[in-house]
Design a protein around this motif. Structure first.
Motif, mmCIF file in Angstrom:
data_model
loop_
_atom_site.group_PDB
_atom_site.id
_atom_site.type_symbol
_atom_site.label_atom_id
_atom_site.label_comp_id
_atom_site.label_asym_id
_atom_site.label_seq_id
_atom_site.Cartn_x
_atom_site.Cartn_y
_atom_site.Cartn_z
ATOM 1 N N ARG A 149 67.971 -2.959 -3.317
ATOM 2 C CA ARG A 149 67.688 -1.515 -2.902
ATOM 3 C C ARG A 149 66.116 -1.452 -3.073
ATOM 4 O O ARG A 149 65.369 -0.569 -2.008
ATOM 5 C CB ARG A 149 68.398 -0.579 -3.884
ATOM 6 C CG ARG A 149 69.778 -0.551 -3.549
ATOM 7 C CD ARG A 149 70.431 0.752 -3.986
ATOM 8 N NE ARG A 149 71.884 0.395 -4.523
ATOM 9 C CZ ARG A 149 72.215 0.105 -5.672
ATOM 10 N NH1 ARG A 149 71.315 0.264 -6.795
ATOM 11 N NH2 ARG A 149 73.408 -0.163 -5.870
ATOM 12 N N GLY A 150 65.385 -1.931 -3.905
ATOM 13 C CA GLY A 150 64.222 -1.867 -4.059
ATOM 14 C C GLY A 150 63.292 -2.366 -2.849
ATOM 15 O O GLY A 150 62.280 -1.935 -2.624
ATOM 16 N N ARG A 151 63.837 -3.812 -2.618
ATOM 17 C CA ARG A 151 63.215 -4.373 -1.406
ATOM 18 C C ARG A 151 63.550 -3.903 -0.135
ATOM 19 O O ARG A 151 62.727 -4.107 0.747
ATOM 20 C CB ARG A 151 63.630 -6.001 -1.484
ATOM 21 C CG ARG A 151 63.137 -6.516 -2.806
ATOM 22 C CD ARG A 151 63.611 -8.373 -2.553
ATOM 23 N NE ARG A 151 64.802 -8.374 -2.421
ATOM 24 C CZ ARG A 151 65.631 -8.554 -3.465
ATOM 25 N NH1 ARG A 151 65.364 -8.631 -4.598
ATOM 26 N NH2 ARG A 151 67.029 -8.782 -3.095
ATOM 27 N N ALA A 152 64.684 -3.102 -0.046
ATOM 28 C CA ALA A 152 65.013 -2.607 1.287
ATOM 29 C C ALA A 152 64.032 -1.511 1.700
ATOM 30 O O ALA A 152 63.901 -0.565 1.093
ATOM 31 C CB ALA A 152 66.380 -2.180 1.284
ATOM 32 N N SER A 153 63.934 -1.510 3.090
ATOM 33 C CA SER A 153 63.161 -0.511 3.743
ATOM 34 C C SER A 153 63.687 -0.055 5.026
ATOM 35 O O SER A 153 64.127 -0.994 5.636
ATOM 36 C CB SER A 153 61.680 -0.914 3.673
ATOM 37 O OG SER A 153 61.409 -1.889 4.522
ATOM 38 N N ALA A 154 63.265 1.095 5.190
ATOM 39 C CA ALA A 154 64.100 1.606 6.496
ATOM 40 C C ALA A 154 63.130 0.991 7.929
ATOM 41 O O ALA A 154 62.037 0.945 7.754
ATOM 42 C CB ALA A 154 63.957 3.138 6.604
ATOM 43 N N PRO A 202 61.114 1.110 11.266
ATOM 44 C CA PRO A 202 59.748 2.172 11.621
ATOM 45 C C PRO A 202 60.425 2.855 12.634
ATOM 46 O O PRO A 202 61.543 2.379 13.438
ATOM 47 C CB PRO A 202 58.754 1.432 12.089
ATOM 48 C CG PRO A 202 59.511 0.032 12.595
ATOM 49 C CD PRO A 202 60.423 -0.259 11.647
#
Length: 146
Positions: A135-140, A142
């Motif tokens: 979850r920490g590595r995941a990013s939405a 752009p």
């Protein structure tokens, strides 16, 4: 009246036969080759080249190992008998499954499945740590196209 009809039919047949013979009078005459064709020269040369004449001595000798009718008939009967035996041997309900327990026991020994155990607290903690890191590595993505 019948005599007149026969004459007309006879004249018609003679004229039809004569027209047919006239149409086929020169079946071996060659037609003209289009000079603008890319194969015109090769076609003309091939048409003018005489091929070798075949001789009766070119006919191959009759083979000596040709089976007789009786031999062919015997082979066919033998093949049909073998086919009937195979059909009978593989028909439904012609075999039984016997002595399958030793086979199953050997398969179980060869498979050697791991012992099943309930997950421990350490297993649960490792799973939660992996999920947190993911979850920490995941990013939405752009919101604006780049």
């Amino acid at each position: 009246m019948n005599g007149e009809t026969r004459k007309i039919v006879r004249v018609g047949l003679i004229l039809g036969f004569a027209a047919g013979v006239t149409a086929c009078a020169s079946p071996f005459s060659s037609s003209k080759v289009d000079p603008s064709s890319p194969v015109a020269a090769a076609a003309t040369a091939a048409a003018n080249t005489k091929g070798p004449r075949r001789k009766f001595s070119d006919i191959p000798v009759i083979p000596k190992d040709v089976p007789t009718n009786a031999q062919i008939r015997a082979n066919v009967v033998q093949q049909q008998a073998a086919g009937a035996a195979l059909t009978k041997a593989t028909a439904p309900n012609t075999w039984e499954l016997k002595d399958s327990e030793p086979y199953a026991a050997k398969a179980r020994r060869d498979a050697n499945p791991p012992a099943l155990a309930a997950p421990t607290e350490a297993d649960r903690a490792n799973t939660e740590a992996f999920a947190r890191a993911a979850r920490g590595r995941a990013s939405a993505p752009p919101s604006q196209p780049q």
